[in-house]
Design an enzyme around this catalytic site. Structure first.
Site, PDB file in Angstrom:
ATOM      1  N   TYR A  43       0.829  -1.218   0.000  1.00 37.33           N
ATOM      2  CA  TYR A  43       0.000   0.000   0.000  1.00 37.33           C
ATOM      3  C   TYR A  43       0.862   1.266   0.000  1.00 37.33           C
ATOM      4  CZ  TYR A  43      -3.733  -3.269   1.321  1.00 37.33           C
ATOM      5  OH  TYR A  43      -4.604  -4.325   1.372  1.00 37.33           O
ATOM      6  N   LEU A 183     -17.412  -3.292   0.781  1.00 42.57           N
ATOM      7  CA  LEU A 183     -18.502  -2.483   0.216  1.00 42.57           C
ATOM      8  C   LEU A 183     -18.656  -2.733  -1.280  1.00 42.57           C
ATOM      9  CD1 LEU A 183     -17.797   0.825   2.195  1.00 42.57           C
ATOM     10  CD2 LEU A 183     -19.592  -0.875   2.624  1.00 42.57           C
ATOM     11  N   SER A 224     -12.421   4.222   4.425  1.00 43.97           N
ATOM     12  CA  SER A 224     -12.898   5.552   4.056  1.00 43.97           C
ATOM     13  C   SER A 224     -11.828   6.543   4.440  1.00 43.97           C
ATOM     14  CB  SER A 224     -14.217   5.904   4.756  1.00 43.97           C
ATOM     15  OG  SER A 224     -14.621   7.196   4.312  1.00 43.97           O
ATOM     16  N   ASN A 233     -19.420   3.907   9.043  1.00 46.62           N
ATOM     17  CA  ASN A 233     -19.176   2.472   8.886  1.00 46.62           C
ATOM     18  C   ASN A 233     -19.097   1.755  10.235  1.00 46.62           C
ATOM     19  OD1 ASN A 233     -19.185   2.904   6.161  1.00 46.62           O
ATOM     20  ND2 ASN A 233     -16.958   2.976   5.961  1.00 46.62           N
TER      21      ASN A 233
HETATM   22  P1  NDP Z   1     -14.203  -0.786   0.362  1.00 50.12           P
HETATM   23  O1  NDP Z   1     -15.125  -1.862  -0.045  1.00 50.12           O
HETATM   24  O2  NDP Z   1     -13.991  -0.567   1.805  1.00 50.12           O
HETATM   25  O3  NDP Z   1     -14.691   0.555  -0.310  1.00 50.12           O
HETATM   26  C1  NDP Z   1     -13.967   1.739  -0.253  1.00 50.12           C
HETATM   27  C2  NDP Z   1     -14.691   2.774  -1.096  1.00 50.12           C
HETATM   28  O4  NDP Z   1     -16.012   2.982  -0.572  1.00 50.12           O
HETATM   29  C3  NDP Z   1     -14.004   4.102  -1.091  1.00 50.12           C
HETATM   30  O5  NDP Z   1     -14.143   4.658  -2.378  1.00 50.12           O
HETATM   31  C4  NDP Z   1     -14.773   4.929  -0.066  1.00 50.12           C
HETATM   32  O6  NDP Z   1     -14.751   6.282  -0.418  1.00 50.12           O
HETATM   33  C5  NDP Z   1     -16.175   4.350  -0.188  1.00 50.12           C
HETATM   34  N1  NDP Z   1     -16.912   4.362   1.068  1.00 50.12           N
HETATM   35  C6  NDP Z   1     -16.461   3.997   2.289  1.00 50.12           C
HETATM   36  N2  NDP Z   1     -17.415   4.128   3.213  1.00 50.12           N
HETATM   37  C7  NDP Z   1     -18.507   4.583   2.555  1.00 50.12           C
HETATM   38  C8  NDP Z   1     -19.829   4.909   2.965  1.00 50.12           C
HETATM   39  N3  NDP Z   1     -20.193   4.789   4.232  1.00 50.12           N
HETATM   40  N4  NDP Z   1     -20.700   5.347   2.019  1.00 50.12           N
HETATM   41  C9  NDP Z   1     -20.330   5.470   0.750  1.00 50.12           C
HETATM   42  N5  NDP Z   1     -19.101   5.167   0.292  1.00 50.12           N
HETATM   43  C10 NDP Z   1     -18.196   4.737   1.190  1.00 50.12           C
HETATM   44  O7  NDP Z   1     -12.847  -1.001  -0.445  1.00 50.12           O
HETATM   45  P2  NDP Z   1     -11.360  -1.416  -0.326  1.00 50.12           P
HETATM   46  O8  NDP Z   1     -11.109  -2.003  -1.633  1.00 50.12           O
HETATM   47  O9  NDP Z   1     -10.496  -0.342   0.154  1.00 50.12           O
HETATM   48  O10 NDP Z   1     -11.313  -2.607   0.762  1.00 50.12           O
HETATM   49  C11 NDP Z   1     -11.192  -2.354   2.138  1.00 50.12           C
HETATM   50  C12 NDP Z   1      -9.831  -2.783   2.646  1.00 50.12           C
HETATM   51  O11 NDP Z   1      -9.605  -4.153   2.375  1.00 50.12           O
HETATM   52  C13 NDP Z   1      -8.644  -2.098   1.968  1.00 50.12           C
HETATM   53  O12 NDP Z   1      -8.484  -0.754   2.353  1.00 50.12           O
HETATM   54  C14 NDP Z   1      -7.528  -3.009   2.359  1.00 50.12           C
HETATM   55  O13 NDP Z   1      -7.127  -2.756   3.694  1.00 50.12           O
HETATM   56  C15 NDP Z   1      -8.211  -4.370   2.228  1.00 50.12           C
HETATM   57  N6  NDP Z   1      -7.958  -4.991   0.906  1.00 50.12           N
HETATM   58  C16 NDP Z   1      -7.220  -6.141   0.893  1.00 50.12           C
HETATM   59  C17 NDP Z   1      -6.944  -6.788  -0.288  1.00 50.12           C
HETATM   60  C18 NDP Z   1      -6.157  -8.035  -0.269  1.00 50.12           C
HETATM   61  O14 NDP Z   1      -5.755  -8.514  -1.333  1.00 50.12           O
HETATM   62  N7  NDP Z   1      -5.881  -8.607   0.888  1.00 50.12           N
HETATM   63  C19 NDP Z   1      -7.407  -6.252  -1.588  1.00 50.12           C
HETATM   64  C20 NDP Z   1      -8.191  -5.062  -1.460  1.00 50.12           C
HETATM   65  C21 NDP Z   1      -8.460  -4.474  -0.258  1.00 50.12           C
HETATM   66  P3  NDP Z   1     -14.415   7.434   0.670  1.00 50.12           P
HETATM   67  O15 NDP Z   1     -12.971   7.257   1.041  1.00 50.12           O
HETATM   68  O16 NDP Z   1     -14.690   8.695  -0.081  1.00 50.12           O
HETATM   69  O17 NDP Z   1     -15.343   7.232   1.828  1.00 50.12           O
END
Ligand code: NDP
Length: 266
Positions: A43, A183, A224, A233
């Site tokens: 990251y 999400l 987020s 959340n």
């Molecule tokens: P998420 O499913 O958590 O979604 C993140 C997105 O949703 C962002 O664009 C965020 O925007 C938006 N969001 C968050 N909260 C809200 C809300 N309450 N309402 C509307 N929109 C919202 O995505 P990630 O892909 O980041 O997955 C979460 C975590 O999982 C990662 O950060 C990482 O730590 C992990 N991960 C692990 C992987 C692996 O291979 N092990 C691969 C991918 C992710 P905003 O910031 O504007 O709120």
């Protein structure tokens, strides 16, 4: 977890959080009440994770910190070196959970990495060890070759990819399922069951989806960069879904991956 340690069920993730915002996001998440932070070497923001942990009022031992070894660093010695580099970047001398980020089975190194993780646990440099994106075959191989079962498998899981078979495998093996991209990039926010449950409970679609993860018994790490999003959340933990809600949400599964397929990704 199967090693006797505990993990908060909800945390927040740091993928795609810009390095110069990571300390702020970590500080705000902890101030909102989160006690689990999900990071990874790839990251590119482990320095910010460490800086966030050093902010006033943050007690290291009150927070569960995860990081992950990246694919390029698989192998016994390389994984030990990667751990040292993560420790140096964060300034932390111990992680609560260290994960192999992807199996990359074609490279044939994940069992060697696992042996290094076992050593790190024995040395007390990590409290628990686990994996991410592992399939049932990869998990079985780790156990067959080392007799050590991962505490947790972090996998892609959201309403459009519900992973029932792998969740069952985890339950049978005593492995915690942790949902990444919980999400689902917002794709299911407008799905009819999500909308109607949200309207009935006076909740947001994101909160309904996160409450569903919790009801499945998964650990969940939404991301987020907004303090209001972090707070929204976390409040999903107080929503109570009914059995009918869970049945309705189960209909959304369509086996749709948003990330790479772990069976072939390397
Ligand atoms: P998420 O499913 O958590 O979604 C993140 C997105 O949703 C962002 O664009 C965020 O925007 C938006 N969001 C968050 N909260 C809200 C809300 N309450 N309402 C509307 N929109 C919202 O995505 P990630 O892909 O980041 O997955 C979460 C975590 O999982 C990662 O950060 C990482 O730590 C992990 N991960 C692990 C992987 C692996 O291979 N092990 C691969 C991918 C992710 P905003 O910031 O504007 O709120």
């Amino acid at each position: 977890m199967n090693d006797g340690e505990t993990i908060p069920q909800m945390g927040f993730g740091l993928w795609q959080v810009p390095g110069d915002q990571t300390a702020r996001v970590v500080g705000e998440g902890l101030a909102e009440g989160y006690r689990l932070v999900d990071g990874a070497a790839i990251y590119g923001n482990e320095e910010g994770l460490g800086a966030g942990m050093r902010q006033p009022g943050v007690a290291r031992d009150a927070v569960f910190v995860t990081t992950k070894v990246w694919n390029d660093d698989q192998g016994y010695d390389a994984t030990l070196r990667a751990f040292d580099a993560s420790a140096r970047r964060t300034g932390l001398d111990r992680f609560d959970l260290y994960l192999i980020h992807w199996p990359c089975a074609a490279n044939g190194l994940f069992v060697d990495s696992w042996r290094a993780m076992i050593r790190l646990r024995e040395e007390g440099r990590v409290t628990s060890i686990g994996v991410s994106n592992f399939g049932a075959d990869h998990l079985a191989r780790l156990v067959a070759e080392t007799a050590v079962t991962p505490a947790l498998n972090q996998i892609e899981l959201h309403p459009f990819l519900q992973q029932a078979a792998l969740r069952k495998t985890h339950a049978d093996m005593g492995i915690i399922t942790q949902s990444w991209t919980p999400l689902g990039q917002g794709l299911a926010f407008d799905a009819a069951p999500v909308r109607s449950i949200a309207a009935r409970l006076g909740a947001s679609p994101a909160q309904v989806i996160l409450a569903w993860h919790l009801a499945l018994g998964c650990s969940v790490i939404p991301r987020s960069t907004r303090r209001a999003g972090l707070a929204e959340n976390l409040q999903a933990g107080s929503l109570a879904l009914t059995a009918e809600d869970l049945t309705a949400l189960a209909t959304l599964d369509r086996g749709q991956r948003l990330g790479p397929d772990p069976a072939v990704f390397s």
